[in-house]
Scaffold this motif. Structure first.
Motif, PDB file in Angstrom:
ATOM      1  N   THR A   1      -2.384   2.818  -3.698  1.00  0.00           N
ATOM      2  CA  THR A   1      -2.421   3.790  -2.612  1.00  0.00           C
ATOM      3  C   THR A   1      -2.138   3.086  -1.283  1.00  0.00           C
ATOM      4  OG1 THR A   1      -4.770   3.485  -2.246  1.00  0.00           O
ATOM      5  CG2 THR A   1      -4.138   5.166  -3.865  1.00  0.00           C
ATOM      6  N   VAL A   2      -1.924   3.865  -0.289  1.00  0.00           N
ATOM      7  CA  VAL A   2      -1.683   3.332   1.051  1.00  0.00           C
ATOM      8  C   VAL A   2      -2.901   2.538   1.520  1.00  0.00           C
ATOM      9  CG1 VAL A   2      -1.246   3.981   3.464  1.00  0.00           C
ATOM     10  CG2 VAL A   2      -0.062   5.171   1.629  1.00  0.00           C
ATOM     11  N   SER A   3      -4.091   3.018   1.203  1.00  0.00           N
ATOM     12  CA  SER A   3      -5.310   2.303   1.619  1.00  0.00           C
ATOM     13  C   SER A   3      -5.399   0.949   0.917  1.00  0.00           C
ATOM     14  CB  SER A   3      -6.560   3.142   1.353  1.00  0.00           C
ATOM     15  OG  SER A   3      -6.725   3.369  -0.022  1.00  0.00           O
ATOM     16  N   ASP A   4      -4.903   0.844  -0.334  1.00  0.00           N
ATOM     17  CA  ASP A   4      -4.883  -0.445  -1.030  1.00  0.00           C
ATOM     18  C   ASP A   4      -3.917  -1.417  -0.340  1.00  0.00           C
ATOM     19  OD1 ASP A   4      -6.670   0.485  -2.925  1.00  0.00           O
ATOM     20  OD2 ASP A   4      -5.101   1.074  -4.354  1.00  0.00           O
ATOM     21  N   ILE A   5      -2.804  -0.912   0.091  1.00  0.00           N
ATOM     22  CA  ILE A   5      -1.827  -1.755   0.791  1.00  0.00           C
ATOM     23  C   ILE A   5      -2.418  -2.269   2.099  1.00  0.00           C
ATOM     24  CG2 ILE A   5       0.418  -1.758   1.967  1.00  0.00           C
ATOM     25  CD1 ILE A   5       1.368   0.231  -0.221  1.00  0.00           C
ATOM     26  N   PHE A   6      -3.076  -1.367   2.861  1.00  0.00           N
ATOM     27  CA  PHE A   6      -3.710  -1.789   4.122  1.00  0.00           C
ATOM     28  C   PHE A   6      -4.824  -2.796   3.862  1.00  0.00           C
ATOM     29  CE2 PHE A   6      -2.096   2.249   6.231  1.00  0.00           C
ATOM     30  CZ  PHE A   6      -1.183   1.573   7.022  1.00  0.00           C
ATOM     31  N   ALA A   7      -5.574  -2.610   2.812  1.00  0.00           N
ATOM     32  CA  ALA A   7      -6.650  -3.555   2.476  1.00  0.00           C
ATOM     33  C   ALA A   7      -6.056  -4.924   2.134  1.00  0.00           C
ATOM     34  CB  ALA A   7      -7.474  -3.024   1.310  1.00  0.00           C
TER      35      ALA A   7
END
Length: 180
Positions: free
Chosen positions: A8-14
């Motif tokens: 997910t996008v949140s995984d990429i940001f993390a």
């Protein structure tokens, strides 16, 4: 059983945040190491500058380097000369202490090695230390310039006679100027 792999996008940001934190940590560590190195260099410079600019210490170093005679029975009642010599020897004993405690490295110690070895090899310093050593042994008190003495002892600067309290009777090298 089915495995679903979704990013997910949140995984990429993390992931990006984690990489940035690691890079920031490496940069902070590099800056900290550089700052410590600069402080150490400044401290070594202060120590060496004191040897060169302190009139008492530089004057005594000059006396020792050029073989001026100074240690005799009158030395211990001279006041000024004894004060200058003791201040100089205390300073170099402090440098030996810093080395023993690993506060200065062997590489940094090389800035002082010449002076320390010249001091310890001086025949009148050895006679002075002979008197101080046997005086401290007799009265069971610490040797005044303990770390400088230990350095000399470790590097075998003192001969076998040095440790004999009656060597002054048979050797021209040693005298008995203190009550031991």
């Amino acid at each position: 059983m089915t495995l679903k792999t979704e990013i997910t996008v949140s995984d990429i940001f993390a992931g990006i945040s984690l990489i940035l934190v690691i890079i920031g940590g490496i940069f902070a560590y590099y800056q900290w190491r550089r700052n410590v190195s600069l402080k150490r260099a400044s401290y070594i410079n202060e120590l060496t500058e004191k040897i060169r600019t302190d009139p008492l210490i530089s004057g005594i170093i000059y006396w020792l380097d050029y073989g001026q005679s100074w240690y005799s029975n009158e030395f211990h009642s001279s006041g000024e000369m004894e004060l200058k010599m003791d201040k100089t020897l205390s300073y170099f004993s402090y440098i030996c202490y810093l080395r023993k405690q690993k506060i200065i490295s062997n590489k940094e110690y090389k800035f002082f090695k010449y002076e320390i070895e010249r001091i310890l090899l001086n025949p009148e310093i050895q006679d002075y230390f002979y008197n101080l050593y046997h005086f401290s042994q007799k009265f069971k008190v610490p040797f005044t310039f303990q770390y400088l003495f230990e350095y000399g002892k470790k590097h075998k600067v003192f001969d076998k006679e040095f440790f004999n309290p009656t060597a002054y009777k048979t050797s021209l090298k040693y005298h008995k100027y203190l009550n031991f």
